[in-house]
Design a protein around this motif. Sequence first.
Motif, PDB file in Angstrom:
ATOM      1  N   ALA A 116      -2.216-118.737 -96.495  1.00 30.70           N
ATOM      2  CA  ALA A 116      -3.623-118.495 -96.822  1.00 30.70           C
ATOM      3  C   ALA A 116      -4.130-117.216 -96.164  1.00 30.70           C
ATOM      4  O   ALA A 116      -4.846-116.420 -96.791  1.00 30.70           O
ATOM      5  CB  ALA A 116      -4.474-119.687 -96.379  1.00 30.70           C
ATOM      6  N   ALA A 117      -3.755-117.001 -94.879  1.00 24.05           N
ATOM      7  CA  ALA A 117      -4.199-115.785 -94.195  1.00 24.05           C
ATOM      8  C   ALA A 117      -3.630-114.542 -94.871  1.00 24.05           C
ATOM      9  O   ALA A 117      -4.349-113.546 -95.074  1.00 24.05           O
ATOM     10  CB  ALA A 117      -3.777-115.836 -92.726  1.00 24.05           C
ATOM     11  N   ALA A 118      -2.350-114.592 -95.242  1.00 22.24           N
ATOM     12  CA  ALA A 118      -1.750-113.433 -95.919  1.00 22.24           C
ATOM     13  C   ALA A 118      -2.386-113.202 -97.287  1.00 22.24           C
ATOM     14  O   ALA A 118      -2.665-112.057 -97.669  1.00 22.24           O
ATOM     15  CB  ALA A 118      -0.245-113.651 -96.063  1.00 22.24           C
ATOM     16  N   GLY A 119      -2.642-114.287 -98.021  1.00 21.38           N
ATOM     17  CA  GLY A 119      -3.255-114.140 -99.333  1.00 21.38           C
ATOM     18  C   GLY A 119      -4.656-113.570 -99.257  1.00 21.38           C
ATOM     19  O   GLY A 119      -5.029-112.683-100.037  1.00 21.38           O
ATOM     20  N   LEU A 120      -5.451-114.056 -98.301  1.00 22.95           N
ATOM     21  CA  LEU A 120      -6.817-113.549 -98.162  1.00 22.95           C
ATOM     22  C   LEU A 120      -6.805-112.086 -97.726  1.00 22.95           C
ATOM     23  O   LEU A 120      -7.620-111.280 -98.184  1.00 22.95           O
ATOM     24  CB  LEU A 120      -7.571-114.392 -97.141  1.00 22.95           C
ATOM     25  N   SER A 121      -5.883-111.734 -96.815  1.00 23.63           N
ATOM     26  CA  SER A 121      -5.809-110.342 -96.359  1.00 23.63           C
ATOM     27  C   SER A 121      -5.510-109.403 -97.522  1.00 23.63           C
ATOM     28  O   SER A 121      -6.151-108.355 -97.672  1.00 23.63           O
ATOM     29  CB  SER A 121      -4.733-110.224 -95.278  1.00 23.63           C
ATOM     30  N   ARG A 122      -4.541-109.783 -98.356  1.00 27.18           N
ATOM     31  CA  ARG A 122      -4.200-108.923 -99.493  1.00 27.18           C
ATOM     32  C   ARG A 122      -5.328-108.914-100.534  1.00 27.18           C
ATOM     33  O   ARG A 122      -5.566-107.896-101.191  1.00 27.18           O
ATOM     34  CB  ARG A 122      -2.902-109.403-100.119  1.00 27.18           C
ATOM     35  N   ALA A 123      -6.018-110.040-100.703  1.00 26.19           N
ATOM     36  CA  ALA A 123      -7.132-110.076-101.661  1.00 26.19           C
ATOM     37  C   ALA A 123      -8.256-109.142-101.216  1.00 26.19           C
ATOM     38  O   ALA A 123      -8.822-108.402-102.033  1.00 26.19           O
ATOM     39  CB  ALA A 123      -7.649-111.510-101.791  1.00 26.19           C
ATOM     40  N   PHE A 124      -8.570-109.162 -99.913  1.00 22.97           N
ATOM     41  CA  PHE A 124      -9.610-108.251 -99.416  1.00 22.97           C
ATOM     42  C   PHE A 124      -9.176-106.799 -99.545  1.00 22.97           C
ATOM     43  O   PHE A 124      -9.991-105.915 -99.848  1.00 22.97           O
ATOM     44  CB  PHE A 124      -9.942-108.585 -97.961  1.00 22.97           C
ATOM     45  N   GLY A 125      -7.885-106.542 -99.313  1.00 26.82           N
ATOM     46  CA  GLY A 125      -7.379-105.178 -99.475  1.00 26.82           C
ATOM     47  C   GLY A 125      -7.515-104.691-100.903  1.00 26.82           C
ATOM     48  O   GLY A 125      -7.931-103.560-101.155  1.00 26.82           O
ATOM     49  N   ARG A 126      -7.173-105.558-101.845  1.00 30.07           N
ATOM     50  CA  ARG A 126      -7.303-105.163-103.255  1.00 30.07           C
ATOM     51  C   ARG A 126      -8.775-104.997-103.639  1.00 30.07           C
ATOM     52  O   ARG A 126      -9.128-104.132-104.443  1.00 30.07           O
ATOM     53  CB  ARG A 126      -6.632-106.212-104.142  1.00 30.07           C
ATOM     54  N   ALA A 127      -9.649-105.831-103.075  1.00 28.71           N
ATOM     55  CA  ALA A 127     -11.083-105.695-103.361  1.00 28.71           C
ATOM     56  C   ALA A 127     -11.604-104.355-102.835  1.00 28.71           C
ATOM     57  O   ALA A 127     -12.413-103.691-103.501  1.00 28.71           O
ATOM     58  CB  ALA A 127     -11.843-106.853-102.728  1.00 28.71           C
ATOM     59  N   ASP A 128     -11.123-103.943-101.648  1.00 29.20           N
ATOM     60  CA  ASP A 128     -11.545-102.641-101.111  1.00 29.20           C
ATOM     61  C   ASP A 128     -11.079-101.494-102.002  1.00 29.20           C
ATOM     62  O   ASP A 128     -11.839-100.540-102.249  1.00 29.20           O
ATOM     63  CB  ASP A 128     -10.982-102.464 -99.693  1.00 29.20           C
ATOM     64  N   ARG A 129      -9.836-101.579-102.482  1.00 27.72           N
ATOM     65  CA  ARG A 129      -9.334-100.511-103.361  1.00 27.72           C
ATOM     66  C   ARG A 129     -10.085-100.494-104.683  1.00 27.72           C
ATOM     67  O   ARG A 129     -10.348 -99.428-105.250  1.00 27.72           O
ATOM     68  CB  ARG A 129      -7.829-100.695-103.580  1.00 27.72           C
TER      69      ARG A 129
END
Length: 234
Positions: A180-193
Motif C-alpha cells: 500500500a505504501a509503495a502504491g500510494l507513493s507511485r500514485a502521488f508521483g504520477r499525480a505530480d507529473r
Amino acid sequence: MLTYEPGDSLAHRLDPRTKLFVQFAFVAAAFAHTTPGGLAVLSVVTAGLLLAADTSPIRTLWAYRYVLPFLVVSPVVEGVTLGAPWFVPADAVFPLLASYRVSLILLVSAAYVRTTPVRETRAAIQRTIPGRPGQFLGIGVALVFRFLPVLRDDVRRAREAMAARLGSERRLDERIQVAAAAGLSRAFGRADRLALALRARCLAWNPTLPALAFAPRDLVGAVVGLGLAVSVLL
C-alpha cells in the motif's frame, strides 16, 4: 482484462453512445428490481451482454478478485450477532442481494471497458454533453480509464519486487502495508507529473476525437437499453 482489448464481437462494433445507454439503463434496472426474481432476469441479460462482448465471466471475476471478498463478507458481517443465535439469516438476505447486484453491474461494466477504446468513450461523452461540462467529464473519465491500469501495474511490480527480496515470508499485514505504501507513493508521483503536464499545457481540452456514427446494428443495443429503461417504470 479491465482494459480495452481489440476484437470483432458485436459489442466491439457498436457505437459507444449505444453502449453507454445500455450501461446506464442496466444500472437503473438493477436498482429498481432488487428481488430475487428481478435479479434472475438481470442475470440472463448480463449473460447476453457478456456473450455479445465475447467476454469470459470467469476471467472478469478473476480481474475483480480484490473487490469480491468485500461483497462476500458484507452479508456475513450483517448477519452476525453478538449473542445467540450468533447469526440471523434474515439480516443477511438484503446485503446478499445487494452484493449480487453490484457483481452484475461490475460484469456489465467490464464488458463495456473491454470493447470500447478510451478515445471513443471520451468522444461519446463530449458529443452527448455539450460545452465545458462535457469536456471536463470526458477528460475525467479518460484519465480514470488510462491511470487505473497503470496504478494496478505499479502495485503488481511492488509486490513482485517484495517477493524477489523474500518479502513474501513476512506477515500478511506487513505485506499489505509495504504494498500500500509503495502504491500510494507511485500514485502521488504520477499525480505530480500529471499536474506538471497540465501546467505545461500538454493537455488538449478539445482534441480531434474519432468520428462516431450509428449503424443498423445499434438498433439491437437500443432495443436492449429501451427494454431495461422501460422495466424501471413497471
